[in-house]
Design an enzyme around this catalytic site. Structure first.
Site, PDB file in Angstrom:
ATOM      1  N   THR A 145       3.920  18.779  -8.012  1.00  0.00           N
ATOM      2  CA  THR A 145       4.021  20.150  -8.518  1.00  0.00           C
ATOM      3  C   THR A 145       2.642  20.757  -8.737  1.00  0.00           C
ATOM      4  OG1 THR A 145       4.176  19.313 -10.786  1.00  0.00           O
ATOM      5  CG2 THR A 145       6.236  19.716  -9.611  1.00  0.00           C
ATOM      6  N   LYS A 195      -7.254  -5.066  -5.130  1.00  0.00           N
ATOM      7  CA  LYS A 195      -5.973  -5.410  -4.509  1.00  0.00           C
ATOM      8  C   LYS A 195      -5.903  -6.908  -4.233  1.00  0.00           C
ATOM      9  CE  LYS A 195      -5.072  -0.990  -2.197  1.00  0.00           C
ATOM     10  NZ  LYS A 195      -4.778  -0.326  -0.910  1.00  0.00           N
ATOM     11  N   ASP A 228      -1.469  -0.898   6.007  1.00  0.00           N
ATOM     12  CA  ASP A 228      -1.751  -0.424   7.363  1.00  0.00           C
ATOM     13  C   ASP A 228      -3.216  -0.106   7.598  1.00  0.00           C
ATOM     14  OD1 ASP A 228      -1.571   3.119   7.565  1.00  0.00           O
ATOM     15  OD2 ASP A 228      -1.827   1.939   5.753  1.00  0.00           O
ATOM     16  N   PHE A 280     -11.446  21.650  -7.536  1.00  0.00           N
ATOM     17  CA  PHE A 280     -10.578  20.685  -8.210  1.00  0.00           C
ATOM     18  C   PHE A 280     -11.351  19.395  -8.471  1.00  0.00           C
ATOM     19  CE2 PHE A 280      -7.740  17.072  -8.210  1.00  0.00           C
ATOM     20  CZ  PHE A 280      -6.677  17.489  -8.997  1.00  0.00           C
ATOM     21  N   ARG A 289      -5.922   4.184  -7.724  1.00  0.00           N
ATOM     22  CA  ARG A 289      -7.382   4.133  -7.738  1.00  0.00           C
ATOM     23  C   ARG A 289      -7.887   2.697  -7.642  1.00  0.00           C
ATOM     24  NH1 ARG A 289      -9.392   8.826  -6.035  1.00  0.00           N
ATOM     25  NH2 ARG A 289      -8.764  10.623  -7.278  1.00  0.00           N
ATOM     26  N   ASN A 333      -8.592  -1.010   4.322  1.00  0.00           N
ATOM     27  CA  ASN A 333      -8.737  -1.322   2.902  1.00  0.00           C
ATOM     28  C   ASN A 333      -7.674  -2.304   2.421  1.00  0.00           C
ATOM     29  OD1 ASN A 333      -6.861   0.862   3.362  1.00  0.00           O
ATOM     30  ND2 ASN A 333      -6.716   1.073   1.163  1.00  0.00           N
ATOM     31  N   ASP A 334      -6.681  -2.599   3.257  1.00  0.00           N
ATOM     32  CA  ASP A 334      -5.621  -3.523   2.869  1.00  0.00           C
ATOM     33  C   ASP A 334      -5.843  -4.933   3.411  1.00  0.00           C
ATOM     34  OD1 ASP A 334      -4.193  -1.390   1.658  1.00  0.00           O
ATOM     35  OD2 ASP A 334      -3.455  -0.793   3.629  1.00  0.00           O
ATOM     36  N   LYS A 349      -8.192  18.685 -13.092  1.00  0.00           N
ATOM     37  CA  LYS A 349      -6.845  18.734 -12.503  1.00  0.00           C
ATOM     38  C   LYS A 349      -6.405  20.162 -12.188  1.00  0.00           C
ATOM     39  CE  LYS A 349      -5.318  14.544 -14.854  1.00  0.00           C
ATOM     40  NZ  LYS A 349      -4.307  13.931 -15.742  1.00  0.00           N
ATOM     41  N   ASP A 390       0.855  -1.179   0.000  1.00  0.00           N
ATOM     42  CA  ASP A 390       0.000   0.000   0.000  1.00  0.00           C
ATOM     43  C   ASP A 390       0.894   1.233   0.000  1.00  0.00           C
ATOM     44  OD1 ASP A 390      -2.349   1.573   0.269  1.00  0.00           O
ATOM     45  OD2 ASP A 390      -1.978   1.717   2.420  1.00  0.00           O
TER      46      ASP A 390
END
Length: 1352
Positions: free
Chosen positions: A884, A1052, A1072, A822, A1046, A1075-1076, A827, A669
């Site tokens: 950036t 996963k 951690d 945004f 995403r 979702n993992d 973007k 992750d």
């Protein structure tokens, strides 16, 4: 006459507090006549009781021709003075004497002016009323039985619903009450077994391996008398011990998981408990007295109870008059504490900042903690809520101001004191996205007092794993009471129906979307208090549905040993058949049993002989192999747990430590695993100069010069002070230009965002300014502007105020005209503001209008004016792993903005393609020739030592995949900054694929660039997983790095399953967050990091660590040692069992193929236990290199993935050594002790085993066998440990010390003779010297890698 308006002062603290009084209804109205009970039951048999609702300004409609005298009967004769006061209050509203005959307005009309007048009059009348005086109402005609409806109570759990709710159907939830159906408990469970499934599942997992099934069959064969060889316990006890150890270890691991689950399930949460209103407190017995109870100690108001009020109001005749009453809440509210596991569907939680959401909830209300009471009553709400005697009352001043219609002061940074029902949550533990999510309370519930939550009913869909989708409705039911307060009509005042009236007979409903939800394992991020109702619990939450069920993991070494066991069993069966075949399958060929032996015919049968040989050779597959390996795993887990270099590491699954040394793919992750999710602005570039690190002090000096000059008024871009800020003679023209550009860039960064400042207290109680926003990037930028002394002081929907931190002076105030948020498609983010010139005004029609915009360089490069440095500088920052942002500005005249505003408003009214039309207008009027101000570089801080850790793992041959739910740009930056992608490495990006046809073309470039990294988004990944699974995985597993962004939790896990199935390699997954969990459980080795937001991943993992950098030591050091030690241990145990079987074979051949045991009973058991076990097991302490060399040469780890430590080649080498040594030991013993057989014993097996010559031969053979094993262990040790020396020498002493007790098996007189010892020495030398010599020659000719790095 006019019906008087009641005057109740609930908040007068100067009035004395009266104790609750018990009033008998007959004393209040001794002359009331009972109403026929039949009518009472027919009209109002609601099956329960509720209190009569005392409602403020909500009168029931009265017919015009009703007699006013009936209204007068509502008030007792001793109430004349109070009636006059109420009449005067009514007159202040403009109601005349003849107002009784004026009609009331139809329900549903609203007039806020009249509402305000009513409130003012109501509050003005309050001081005329003494708190201590009790309002007494004449009871309506009726008996002692009440017709009130009982409000369902949520305080007891005695009557649970009998039927479970069907999870495949939608659900209707009554807020704060018991539900009609039973829902699963809100308990988190990572346990693998239940009380009933433990034995069946563990036994199945054990005996599904051929290894254990073989020994079970051997043990069961000893029940048959003809097959029995020696003691039954010899075969049963080792198997029982192995199974007991394994079951005990599994039980302990599962108990540990349950303990850790209990910690999570015991986490305390504040829950609102709703008790039925005071009106129902009297019970159903008419002989009981009715209590008048207070709202709370702070409110001290007394409430009047009306018996049978509803029946009288709805009944016909003169008794159908309106009732004056105070507004009584539907229920009383008390805040209680519940553990997470006891939360139920319908419970209302009180959540605060940084608190984890324990279940899937709907947000009912969000309010600022500074201006409201503990139950979240809005400051503008005039409803008095019964919160219980121990509850904190809402602020009295705010209530009085709200009731009198005054404009409330804005004590927060938002224009709405309650925050408008807004709250931010962090979902990185659910979907991996780092941006905060905005959540909104339903408008129906946001303005509703907490005591009225019980009138809410929510309809939600069936449990679903989609975390970004939800459809439901919320309904506000009318109050059960039918009485409404009567407002006298007046020609001067319009007919009104107050908006806050809670007695509307019509229910209201509103839709619910994903914006109204907060799923389990998310965290409340904003500085607000949230009331939320639980809708899904436990296994039905989004987080649980996205998590795969835990499985029992078996290491690769276990599978390899199982395969080798099958080979050994084939050898055993072949050897048994060969021995029987050499004698012949004719039963007459077998020797006849001696007289007196039973079943002599059975012993003549050839298949019986085969079975007996199989049992005799069962030591070829040693049962002690499982014992040693399982004990070794426990030792490895102990080493890991006690390692001071990786503190806090926990081994949760102790059956797979060897797999840590075989990892070839690592799925990681990003958020919380590789990064800390802490942003920091590291660099800014203004075109000619770049600032970063210590150079930021120069930026601060420019800001000080720019805003210290604004002595009069506020700063505006074209003000004289702005023009003269850098006009000093000491500054060169170049520095003045740079100063202006730096000021403009900092100003743009301080204004162009969606950040809201809030006030919090630190640990010392000192108030500090904190920031709330959906993106941590924006917070990092605003924190940087504060660091350079331009602070965001205030932000609401209409304005932004900036302070100069040097003197806390307001220097900039702008009016927000438009905000363009945004999005992942655009973007970029923009804002149009108008500068104010006057400190005391928030609006300036003549102010300068400026459009600020910031966004990704890929889109901003075509928007800003032509320049020659943007692409180069953004590329430089990207190579450093910085995120950036390009900042631009465009000044607008009033005419330009007016034209834009008109076109934008017209586009916003479009029915089709509205978003496209609005974006087109922005592009046409604003997004062209924008002045480029500068570029910022924001760093997503990495976890400690991530860069060297990833580099070491890559050098160790581990291919690393980063799977994250975050954005494409973010994933790219982290991959570069963490060195997951090396400098200059090509990153092939596949994003936004729409169809399966273009998917294969997108992969074609990777065929010619096998060293490129792949960056793919979740949408495109799903297309490959559905349509081109094999093509995608074939190419992807060959790449050095893959970044998938995403990704949903299910994707996963699918990737983990796909890599395992396609490559048949060992994969590890590390994460951690919640979702993992699916990914971790799908992996061969799951590693969880104890994160800031919880322990979901840690609890579900096989290994729990506290930092990503600890993973390298876990794999390269502990994993490597565990695998090499277990491989060596397994081969030695096999060698130990095989050599004794070869000895048995040689003896059987020499004894005319009789299935007679060479070593019986204790000799067989002792050989596998106390005589060889400690030295062989001490190999778990061996290590070929130290930790420094293991980290210095990670290529040593890469060799392990080839499986050379335990392969078919090494297996057959050890088989050859065992056969050679077995032949030498047993053959030499029989040759050197030739008198062990005689003509009398050759035909009688029992006589043979008791003969003196046989005992002498066994003494020599067995002693050489034991000593040979001890010396072989010593020859294989690479690094000596004190325990190894002790175990070898100690075992030798134990064996030779036990010789006097082995007289049943040995000829002890022969043992102490010289003839025994020279035979022992000769046979041992013949057995060991050739083997040792071959090993020395091999190490010299082809030294192993570990000897090369050690220089030996």
């Amino acid at each position: 006459m006019s019906t008087p308006i009641p005057s109740h002062d609930y908040n007068d603290d100067h009035q004395e507090h009266d104790s609750d009084l018990d009033l008998d209804l007959d004393e209040l109205d001794p002359q009331s006549t009972p109403r026929p009970s039949s009518r009472r039951q027919t009209s109002y048999d609601f099956g329960g009781r509720i209190p009569l609702r005392n409602l403020r300004f909500s009168g029931r409609r009265r017919p015009r021709d009703e007699d006013p005298e009936d209204v007068e009967a509502l008030v007792g004769e001793d109430e004349d003075e109070a009636a006059r006061k109420r009449e005067s209050a009514a007159s202040s509203l403009g109601y005349g004497e003849g107002g009784d005959d004026a009609p009331l307005l139809a329900a549903g009309r609203n007039n806020r002016t009249a509402d305000q007048y009513a409130r003012n009059a109501y509050n003005e009348s309050k001081p005329q009323r003494r708190r201590g005086r009790i309002w007494r109402y004449v009871p309506f005609v009726g008996g002692h039985r009440s017709t009130s409806i009982a409000l369902p109570s949520s305080t007891t759990d005695s009557a649970e619903p009998e039927d479970d709710h069907d999870p495949s159907s939608s659900r209707t939830i009554s807020v704060g009450q018991k539900q009609a159906s039973r829902f699963p408990p809100n308990a988190v469970s990572h346990a693998k077994y239940t009380f009933y499934s433990f034995l069946p599942r563990t036994l199945f997992n054990e005996f599904k391996f051929f290894f254990n099934m073989y020994f079970l069959l051997v043990a069961l064969s000893q029940i048959v008398p003809v097959l029995r060889i020696g003691y039954l316990s010899t075969y049963v006890a080792p198997l029982a011990f192995v199974i007991s150890v394994t079951l005990g270890k599994e039980a302990w691991d599962d108990i540990s998981r349950r303990r850790r689950d209990n910690e999570a399930n015991s986490e305390a949460y504040q829950v609102l408990r709703f008790d039925e209103g005071e009106g129902a407190a009297g019970g159903g017995d008419g002989n009981k007295k009715r209590k008048i109870i207070s709202i709370s100690n702070k409110k001290r108001g007394k409430r009047r109870k009306l018996d049978d009020a509803e029946e009288r109001l709805v009944g016909g005749g003169a008794e159908g008059q309106g009732v004056e009453a105070t507004e009584t809440p539907t229920s009383s509210v008390v805040e209680v504490t519940k553990p997470s596991k006891d939360l139920k569907v319908g419970d209302v939680l009180v959540l605060n900042k940084d608190q984890r959401v324990p279940a899937d909830v709907i947000v009912l209300k969000s309010f600022s903690t500074e201006t409201t009471g503990s139950f979240g009553e809005s400051s503008s709400d005039t409803t008095l809520v019964d919160m219980g005697d121990n509850a904190t009352a809402a602020d009295i001043k705010l209530r009085q101001e709200a009731a009198s219609g005054k404009q409330l002061d804005n004590d927060t940074t938002s224009s709405d004191p309650s925050g408008g029902g807004e709250a931010f949550i962090r979902t990185d533990q659910l979907d991996g996205e780092t941006d905060w999510k905005l959540r909104l309370a339903s408008p129906l519930a946001q303005t509703l007092p907490a005591s009225e939550y019980v009138r809410l009913k929510i309809t939600a869909g069936k449990p679903d794993r989609r975390v970004n989708d939800f459809v439901g409705t919320i309904e506000l039911l009318p109050t059960p009471s039918r009485s409404q307060f009567y407002i006298p009509p007046s020609p001067q005042a319009p007919h009104i129906q107050l908006p806050n009236s809670h007695s509307s007979n019509n229910s209201q409903s509103s839709p619910l979307t994903i914006d109204n939800t907060a799923w389990a394992n998310t965290v409340l991020a904003s500085n607000t208090t949230v009331h939320a109702v639980v809708i899904y619990t436990g296994p039905q939450t989004r987080a649980a549905l996205s998590t795969s069920a835990s499985r029992s993991k078996v290491g690769l070494l276990e599978h390899e040993i199982n395969s080798l066991t099958k080979i050994l069993c084939v050898l055993t069966a072949a050897l048994s058949c060969i021995l029987v075949a050499l004698e012949g399958f004719n039963p007459d060929a077998y020797s006849q049993a001696a007289d007196g032996q039973g079943d002599s015919e059975g012993r003549k049968r050839w298949y019986v002989a085969v079975m007996r040989f199989l049992i005799l050779f069962s030591t070829i597959v040693p049962i002690s192999l499982r014992v040693n390996l399982d004990m070794g795993k426990s030792v490895y887990a102990w080493f890991i747990h006690r390692d001071p270099g990786i503190p806090g590491t926990v081994v949760r699954t102790s059956t797979i430590p060897e797999d840590l040394g075989r990892i070839e793919y690592l799925l990681s992750d990003k958020t919380g695993t590789l990064t800390r999710n802490e942003m920091e602005l590291r660099k800014v570039h203004v075109g000619t100069v770049s600032y970063g690190g210590e150079a930021m002090e120069e930026v601060t000096s420019y800001i000080e010069q720019a805003f210290a000059a604004t002595d009069v008024g506020l700063f505006t871009p074209n003000s004289p002070s702005a023009s003269n800020a850098f006009g000093g003679t000491t500054m060169t023209r170049t520095r003045r230009e740079i100063g202006v550009r730096v000021r403009d860039l900092v100003l743009a960064l301080a204004l162009c965002h969606n950040v809201t400042p809030t006030t919090e207290e630190d640990e010392a109680g000192v108030p500090i300014t904190a920031y709330q926003a959906s993106s941590p990037d924006e917070i990092a930028i605003v924190q940087w502007t504060e660091h350079v002394e331009l602070r965001l002081a205030h932000r609401d929907r209409k304005s932004i105020t900036l302070q100069f931190t040097a003197d806390e002076r307001v220097v900039v105030r702008v009016e927000i005209l438009n905000v363009f948020p945004f999005t992942s498609d655009s973007k970029r983010m923009g804002i149009v503001v108008r500068f104010c010139r006057n400190v005391n005004s928030t609006r300036d029609e003549e102010g300068e209008i400026v459009f600020f915009q910031k966004g990704a360089d890929t889109v901003m490069s075509s928007i800003v004016a032509a320049n020659d440095w943007l692409d180069e500088e953004t590329a430089n920052m990207a190579r450093e792993g910085l995120r950036t942002l390009v900042i631009g500005r465009k000044n607008l005249s009033r005419q330009q903005y007016s034209a834009f505003a008109a076109a934008y408003a017209e586009a916003s009214l479009s029915l089709n393609g509205r978003d496209v039309a609005m974006a087109r207008v922005v592009k046409q009027y604003l997004e062209w020739d924008v002045e480029l101000l500068g570029v910022t570089g924001v760093e997503d801080k990495l976890q400690p030592h991530v860069k060297p850790s990833l580099e070491l793992l890559r050098n160790a041959g581990v291919k690393i995949w980063m799977l994250t739910g975050d954005k494409v740009e973010t994933a790219r930056c982290v991959a570069v900054s963490s060195k997951l992608v090396s400098r200059g490495q090509y990153i092939h990006t596949i994003a936004n694929l729409k169809g399966k046809e273009a998917a294969l073309d997108a992969l074609s470039l990777l065929h010619s660039q096998p060293n490129a990294a792949l960056l793919i988004d979740g949408q495109s990944l799903q297309i490959y997983l559905q349509h081109h699974r094999e093509t995608f995985i074939t190419l992807a597993v060959r790449l050095p790095a893959v970044i998938a962004c995403r990704c949903s939790p299910t994707q996963k896990a699918d990737i983990a399953h796909l890599i395992r199935a396609f490559t048949q390699k060992r994969i590890a997954c590390i994460g951690d967050g919640g979702n993992d969990v699916s990914m971790i459980q799908a992996a061969d080795v799951g590693v969880g990091i104890v994160g800031k937001e919880g322990k979901q991943a840690s609890l579900a993992a096989d290994f729990s660590i506290t930092s990503f950098s600890h993973l390298t030591k876990l794999l390269v050091w502990h994993g490597r040692n565990s695998y090499k030690r277990s491989a060596k241990l397994a081969q030695f145990v096999i060698h130990r069992g095989l050599i004794i079987s070869v000895c048995q074979t040689v003896f059987s051949v020499a004894s005319h193929f009789e299935p007679v045991a060479l070593y019986r009973d204790w000799l067989l058991v002792g050989y596998a236990t106390i005589y060889t076990m400690m030295p062989v097991f001490s190999l778990v302490l061996d290590r070929d290199v130290d930790e420094r060399l293991a980290n210095l040469y990670p290529e040593l780890y890469k060799e392990l993935t080839l499986g050379k430590s335990l392969s078919y080649r090494t297996f057959f080498v050890w088989v050859g050594i065992s056969i050679y040594q077995g032949l030498i030991i047993q053959g030499g013993s029989e040759l050197l002790v030739p008198s062990y057989t005689s003509p009398n014993t050759s035909t009688d097996p029992d006589a043979l085993t008791h003969s003196l010559g046989f005992k002498r031969m066994v003494a020599v053979s067995y002693t050489v066998l034991v000593v040979n094993e001890l010396i072989m262990v010593a020859a294989e040790i690479t690094t000596w440990h004190p325990i190894m020396i002790f175990s070898i020498l100690g075992t030798a002493l134990i064996y030779f010390g036990s010789l006097p007790f082995l007289g049943e098996y040995f000829d002890l007189g022969f043992v102490v003779s010289l003839g025994f010892w020279w035979r022992f020495a000769a046979i041992s030398a013949a057995s060991l010297v050739p083997v040792w010599g071959g090993k020395v020659i091999r190490r010299t000719v082809k030294p192993p890698s570990y000897r090369k790095v050690r220089g030996v």
